[in-house]
Design a protein around this motif. Structure first.
Motif, PDB file in Angstrom:
ATOM      1  N   TYR A 122      53.928  35.479  67.894  1.00 41.01           N
ATOM      2  CA  TYR A 122      52.994  34.800  67.034  1.00 41.01           C
ATOM      3  C   TYR A 122      52.505  33.595  67.506  1.00 41.01           C
ATOM      4  N   PRO A 129      46.877  34.709  60.186  1.00 41.63           N
ATOM      5  CA  PRO A 129      47.777  34.605  59.137  1.00 41.63           C
ATOM      6  C   PRO A 129      48.817  33.235  59.397  1.00 41.63           C
ATOM      7  N   LYS A 131      51.886  30.646  59.078  1.00 42.01           N
ATOM      8  CA  LYS A 131      53.423  30.601  59.509  1.00 42.01           C
ATOM      9  C   LYS A 131      54.268  30.643  58.388  1.00 42.01           C
ATOM     10  N   ASN A 137      61.462  35.051  58.217  1.00 45.66           N
ATOM     11  CA  ASN A 137      60.205  35.517  59.065  1.00 45.66           C
ATOM     12  C   ASN A 137      60.704  36.674  59.821  1.00 45.66           C
ATOM     13  N   ARG A 187      52.629  40.811  58.497  1.00 40.78           N
ATOM     14  CA  ARG A 187      51.901  40.078  59.498  1.00 40.78           C
ATOM     15  C   ARG A 187      51.359  41.164  60.536  1.00 40.78           C
ATOM     16  N   ASP A 204      47.915  42.011  59.096  1.00 35.59           N
ATOM     17  CA  ASP A 204      47.177  40.750  59.260  1.00 35.59           C
ATOM     18  C   ASP A 204      46.524  40.421  60.530  1.00 35.59           C
TER      19      ASP A 204
END
Length: 956
Positions: free
Chosen positions: A602, A626, A628, A633, A642, A645
Motif C-alpha cells: 500500500y 483509499p 490509511k 489493517n 482495500r 478500492d
C-alpha cells in the motif's frame, strides 16, 4: 770345468732353497720380500726428512739475506680478523614517535632479510656491510621524517591533489572527444586512447610528458632508479652516498623492491575496481542499475562475461529438481537470467555491427516522447538550460530573458518593500530612496527589453508597452508592474511555432528528456529458447536509455495496458508485517501480447499517487486513493475491501481517456506496473519541505537572472539598496549581494584556451578562500563537463553549493578541513599507514607472493559490479540539479578513466612528483622531473610541430 762349475752353483743353490723351505716353511719367501721392502722404504723416508730440514734452514738463511721485511699492518689485520666480532648498538629511533618507529624498523628488517641477506650470507658471514646498509636507510628515514614535520601539507591535500586529479580527468575527457571525432576506427581503441591521451597531455602541460615512464617498463625502472638516487643524495651523508656499492644496493631495494611493486598495484584497474566495490560495500546492488549498466556498456568483454555467468547459473537452475513453492521462485530466477542473456546478446550484436544513431529515426520518434509543459520547463534548472540554448539558436532569447528578469524583479521588489515596511515600523524612513531605486530598476528592464533602443527588442503589443511607459512616468513602481506584458510574452513563447512548439521537435528536447530521465527502453520481452519456461515475467522494469538507444524505439505501435489486483496476502519480513497485493498486468502491442505479475505494498501505491498528483495537478480531483488505517489493517475483510478500492483506482487510472488527456502519465504508470522492485521517491516530510524550499530556490534563481540582465549601474544601485537594509535582513542581504547582485564571472578571461591548460584555473577570491566550495566546483566542472554547458547553470550550481556549505558548516568549514589534514598526518594515522604497508607486503612477517592475475571473465564482471555500485550510490538530487544523462556520463567517464593501467600510472607518478615537490621545495624537483621526462617521444613531436608552426611567422 765350466760345466762343472755351473752345475755346482745350481746344486748348492737348490740345496739352500730346500733347506730354507724345510727350516722356515713355505711362506718364508713372502716374509723375506716384506723385510726387503721395509728396508728400502725406511731408507727413503730418512733421506726425505733429512733433505727437508736442510732445505728449510737454507731458505730461511736466504730470506733473511735477500727479501725486504714484511709490513706491520698485515699481521695486525690478520690478528684483528681472528678476534671475535663485538656487538654493535643500533639507535632504533627514526621519527621520534614510537608507534611509527616500531613498524618502520620491521619494514627495514624484512627488506634486508628478503632482498639482501638471502644471497649475502652465501658470500660472507661478516655483517658489517649489512649494518652499513641499515644505518644508511635509518639515516635517510630520519632526514625524511624531519622534512615531513616542517612541511605544510594542507595546500597539497586541498589544492594540488585536487588540481592534478582534475587535470588528469580533463586530459582523459579531451582524448575521448578527439577519438570520437576520428573516422578511422580500425586501430585498437585502448591503444589509440593511450596515444591520444599523452598527445593531449603534452599540449596541456607544455613542458613535460610521461608517456615513456607509463608505457615502457625499461624506462620506468630507469626513472625510478634515477629518482631514488636523487633522494639518496638529498637524504644521505656525503660519505655514505660516495660508497657506490652500498648506494646501488639501497637504490635497487627502494626502486625495484618497494616502489615498483607498489606503483604496479595502485595502477592495476582490477585492484581499483575491487577497492571501489569494497568502499561502497554497504549498499545493495540494484537490479535496475545493473541492467542500465548492461544496456549502456560498450565493452563486448563485459557483456560476454555477464552472459557466460548468467548461462552458467541458468544451467544450474534448470538442473534442480524442485516442487511446491520453490518452483515459482526458480521460474522467476530463470526468467530474470533469460532476460539478462537477451539484453547482452542484443547489445553485443549492436556493438559488433557498429550501428550509429540515426537522426532521421530520432526525428520520426519525437511523437512518442513525453510532453513537458512550458511552465514546468521554466522552473526546472535542467530543462531551462536546454530551452535557453534553443531560444538563443532561434533568436528568441530576448523573450525568455525578459520573462526571467521580470520574475527576478518581482521577487526583489517584494523583498525590498517588506524590509522597507519593517524599517518604517522602527521609525526609520527611507521611502523615497527605496522607491527611487525600484523605479530605476523598472526603467532598466524597460530600456533593455521594451524601448525602441532595445536590441534585441521584445515584440509585444505597442499599447501595452505605451501603458507601461506611462505608468513608469507617473506612478510608483510595484512588484506587479510588468505582469501583463510578462503574461503576453509567456503566451507568445507557448504558442508561437518558432518557440515552444518547435522546441518539442528539436534534438535539444530529446536531450532534455534524457537529462530528466524520461526516456524509456523498448521491451525486450519475447519467447525463450523453447525449453518450457515462460519469458513473460521479465523483471526488467524501465531501463533508462542513453541517446544512443533512441533509434530502437518503435514509432508506430499502439500499446494497450490492462491491470487488476488478482490476489492479496500478508508478508512477514524480519519481524515486520505488511500486506502485499499481486497485480496481473497485460500489455498488448500490434505484434505481441504479454502478461506478467508484479507485487506492490500500500505504501507503494501511496508514493505513486503522490508522485503523479504532484506532476499532474488535475488528477488530484479525479483519483482518490483509499485512506490509511492504523489499527486492524491486516484483517482479511479489510484487505479485501482495500483490494476492491485499489482495483477501482487502477481501472480509473488506466482509462484510455485519462491516458489520452495526460500523455506523460504513461511513463509513470509503466514504471509502477513493471515487474521489479519499486523505487520510492521522497517521503511525506521531504515533500512538505520541498513545498517550502522549492519556491524559495526558484525565487533566488530568478533574482540571479534578473540582476544579471540589468545594466551594471543599475545592479550596483540594487546592491547599495541591499546594503542599507535593516539588521533583521542583514544576513539575507549579504547572501543576496554575494550570490546574486554581484554576479562575478567564475572563470576570469585569459588569453589561453582553457581547454588546453591545467585545471588550476583562476577562480574568484570567494571560491579560492572556500576550500570545500573550490574542490566541489572544480570536480563537478571536470566530472560532469559543466564548462561546456551554459554558464547560467554553472552559476546556479555554485550558488547552491555555497548555500549548502554555509548551512551545513557555517564559517568553520575551512578550520575543520585544516584540522582533518592535521589528523591525516598525525603520528597515529602515519603509523596505521605503515602497518598496512607492512602487512600488505609481509603478511605474518613473510614476503607476500605475487598475486596471480585473475581470470579475464572475473575481471570483466568486477568492472560491471563497480559501475553498478557507483551509479547506485549517486543521489537523485544530483540528477535533479545537472540532469540524469549528464550524471550517468560523468560517473561512467570517471570509472572508464581508471580502466587503463598506463593512465593510472601517469596519475600515480603525478601525485608522487607533487608530493616530492612539496616535501623538498628548495631542491628544484620540478626542473628535475622535466629533465627525467625529456626523452619523451610525444614531447619531441610536440616541439617539432611547435617549431614548424613558428618558423613561417619568424620568416615573415
Amino acid at each position: 770345468s765350466c760345466l762343472q762349475t755351473s752345475l755346482s752353483i745350481w746344486g748348492w743353490g737348490s740345496l739352500g732353497v730346500v733347506l730354507f723351505l724345510v727350516t722356515f716353511g713355505p711362506f718364508a719367501i713372502f716374509y723375506f720380500a716384506f723385510y726387503i721392502l721395509c728396508f728400502v722404504g725406511g731408507g727413503f723416508v730418512v733421506t726425505l726428512l733429512f733433505g727437508k730440514s736442510n732445505s728449510e734452514k737454507y731458505l730461511e738463511q736466504c730470506e733473511h739475506s735477500f727479501l725486504p721485511c714484511t709490513s706491520v699492518g698485515i699481521p695486525k689485520c690478520i690478528e684483528e680478523m681472528k678476534r671475535e666480532a663485538r656487538p654493535i648498538k643500533i639507535d632504533r629511533r627514526l621519527t621520534g614517535a614510537n608507534i611509527i618507529d616500531e613498524p618502520l624498523q620491521q619494514v627495514i628488517q624484512f627488506s634486508l632479510r628478503d632482498y639482501v641477506q638471502y644471497w649475502y650470507y652465501t658470500l660472507s658471514d661478516d655483517e658489517s656491510f649489512l649494518l652499513e646498509i641499515r644505518q644508511a636507510l635509518q639515516y635517510a628515514l630520519v632526514q625524511f621524517s624531519a622534512r615531513s614535520k616542517e612541511t605544510d601539507w594542507q595546500p597539497y591535500f586541498t589544492t594540488r591533489l585536487v588540481d592534478d586529479f582534475g587535470t588528469h580527468l580533463r586530459v582523459f575527457r579531451k582524448a575521448q572527444q578527439r577519438i570520437a571525432e576520428k573516422a578511422d576506427q580500425m586501430k585498437d581503441q585502448a591503444e589509440e586512447l593511450v596515444d591520444t591521451f599523452f598527445e593531449v597531455e603534452v599540449e596541456m602541460e607544455k613542458e613535460v610528458c610521461r608517456d615513456l615512464v607509463c608505457t615502457s617498463p625499461k624506462d620506468e625502472e630507469g626513472f625510478l632508479r634515477d629518482l631514488c638516487e636523487v633522494l639518496l643524495y638529498i637524504l644521505l651523508p656525503p660519505g655514505d652516498f660516495q660508497n657506490k656499492i652500498m648506494r646501488y644496493f639501497v637504490r635497487e631495494i627502494l626502486s625495484r623492491g618497494i616502489l615498483l611493486p607498489l606503483i604496479n598495484q595502485l595502477s592495476d584497474p582490477d585492484y581499483i575496481n575491487q577497492y571501489v566495490i569494497w568502499m561502497i560495500r554497504d549498499s545493495n546492488c540494484n537490479y535496475e542499475a545493473f541492467m542500465n549498466i548492461i544496456k549502456l556498456s560498450d565493452n563486448i568483454g563485459e557483456l560476454e562475461a555477464v552472459k557466460d555467468k548468467a548461462s552458467e547459473e541458468l544451467q544450474y537452475l534448470r538442473s534442480l529438481d524442485t516442487a511446491g513453492d520453490d518452483i515459482n521462485t526458480i521460474k522467476n530466477q530463470i526468467n530474470s537470467l533469460l532476460y539478462v542473456i537477451k539484453v547482452c546478446d542484443s547489445r553485443i550484436q549492436r556493438l559488433q555491427s557498429g550501428k550509429e544513431i540515426d537522426t532521421v529515426k530520432l526525428a520520426a520518434n519525437f511523437g512518442k516522447l513525453c510532453t513537458v509543459p512550458l511552465d514546468h520547463i521554466l522552473v526546472d534548472n535542467v530543462a531551462l538550460q536546454f530551452f535557453m540554448d534553443y531560444m538563443q539558436q532561434t533568436g528568441g532569447q530576448a523573450h525568455l530573458f525578459f520573462w526571467m528578469t521580470v520574475e527576478g524583479y518581482r521577487v526583489t521588489a517584494q523583498q525590498q518593500l517588506e524590509v522597507l515596511q519593517s524599517r518604517q515600523k522602527d521609525g526609520k524612513h527611507q521611502t523615497n530612496q527605496t522607491k527611487g531605486l525600484l523605479r530605476a530598476a523598472a526603467f532598466g528592464v524597460y530600456e533593455q527589453y521594451l524601448s525602441e533602443k532595445a536590441s534585441p527588442r521584445v515584440n509585444i503589443d505597442d499599447n501595452l508597452v505605451a501603458k507601461l511607459a506611462e505608468t513608469l512616468n507617473h506612478d510608483d513602481p510595484t512588484p506587479e508592474i510588468f505582469d501583463d506584458i510578462q503574461r503576453k510574452v509567456y503566451e507568445l513563447m507557448l504558442r508561437d511555432e518558432r518557440f515552444y512548439p518547435s522546441f518539442k521537435q528539436n534534438v535539444l528536447y530529446v536531450r532534455m528528456l534524457a537529462e530528466l530521465d524520461m526516456l524509456k527502453d523498448p521491451s525486450f520481452r519475447g519467447s525463450d529458447d523453447g525449453e518450457g519456461e515462460s519469458f513473460n515475467g521479465s523483471p526488467t522494469g524501465s531501463i533508462n536509455l542513453s541517446l544512443d538507444d533512441l533509434s530502437n524505439v518503435p514509432s508506430d505501435e499502439t500499446v494497450q495496458l490492462h491491470a487488476y489486483i488478482s490476489d492479496t496476502g500478508v508478508c512477514n519480513d524480519h519481524g515486520k508485517t505488511y500486506a502485499l497485493y499481486a497485480i496481473t498486468v497485460h500489455r498488448r502491442n500490434p505484434n505481441t501480447e504479454e502478461t506478467w505479475k508484479t507485487y506492490r505494498r500500500y505504501s507503494d501505491f501511496h508514493d505513486f499517487h503522490m508522485r503523479i498528483t504532484e506532476q499532474f495537478e488535475n488528477l488530484a480531483n479525479i483519483l482518490k486513493l483509499p485512506g490509511k488505517k492504523t489499527f486492524n489493517n491486516m484483517d482479511r475483510e479489510f484487505l479485501e475491501k482495500r483490494k476492491k478500492d485499489l482495483n477501482a483506482y487502477l481501472q480509473l487510472l488506466l482509462n484510455p481517456e485519462m491516458m489520452k488527456a495526460s500523455p506523460a502519465l504513461a511513463h509513470y504508470v509503466y514504471d509502477f506496473l513493471e515487474n521489479k522492485a519499486y523505487s520510492k521517491g521522497k517521503g511525506d516530510f521531504a515533500r512538505k519541505m520541498d513545498t517550502f524550499v522549492n519556491p524559495l530556490r526558484n525565487s533566488m534563481r530568478n533574482v540571479s537572472n534578473a540582476v544579471k540582465s540589468l545594466p551594471d549601474s543599475l545592479a550596483e544601485g540594487m546592491t547599495k539598496m541591499s546594503d542599507n537594509m535593516g539588521k533583521m535582513s542583514e544576513r539575507l542581504g549579504q547572501d543576496i549581494k554575494q550570490s546574486f547582485f554581484k554576479v562575478p564571472p567564475l572563470i576570469q578571461k585569459t588569453y589561453s584556451d582553457p581547454d588546453h591548460c591545467r585545471v588550476a584555473a583562476p577562480i574568484d577570491d570567494n571560491v579560492d578562500d572556500n576550500i570545500p566550495l573550490r574542490v566541489m566546483l572544480l570536480l563537478m566542472d571536470e566530472v560532469f563537463d559543466l564548462k561546456e554547458r551554459n554558464q547560467w547553470l554553472r552559476r546556479n550550481i555554485k550558488n547552491l553549493l555555497q548555500q549548502l556549505i554555509r548551512a551545513t558548516y557555517g564559517d568553520t568549514i575551512n578550520r575543520k578541513i585544516v584540522d582533518h589534514v592535521d589528523w591525516m598526518t598525525s603520528p597515529e594515522q602515519v603509523a596505521d599507514a605503515v602497518k598496512r604497508f607492512r602487512d600488505a607486503f609481509w603478511p605474518n612477517g613473510i614476503l607476500a607472493e605475487t598475486v596471480p592475475r585473475r581470470d579475464k571473465a572475473i575481471r570483466m564482471r568486477t568492472r560491471v559490479a563497480g559501475k553498478t555500485k557507483l551509479l547506485e550510490v549517486m543521489p537523485d538530487e544530483l540528477k535533479h540539479i545537472i540532469g540524469a544523462e549528464t550524471t550517468r556520463k560523468g560517473i561512467l567517464r570517471v570509472f572508464e578513466m581508471f580502466q587503463h593501467t598506463q593512465l593510472n600510472k601517469r596519475m600515480v607518478y603525478v601525485f608522487l612528483e607533487r608530493f616530492l615537490e612539496t616535501l623538498f621545495p628548495q631542491n628544484k624537483f620540478h626542473e628535475l622531473f622535466n629533465k627525467l621526462h625529456s626523452r619523451s617521444k610525444q614531447m619531441q613531436r610536440y616541439k617539432q610541430r611547435l617549431h614548424s608552426t613558428q618558423a613561417p611567422s619568424l620568416q615573415k
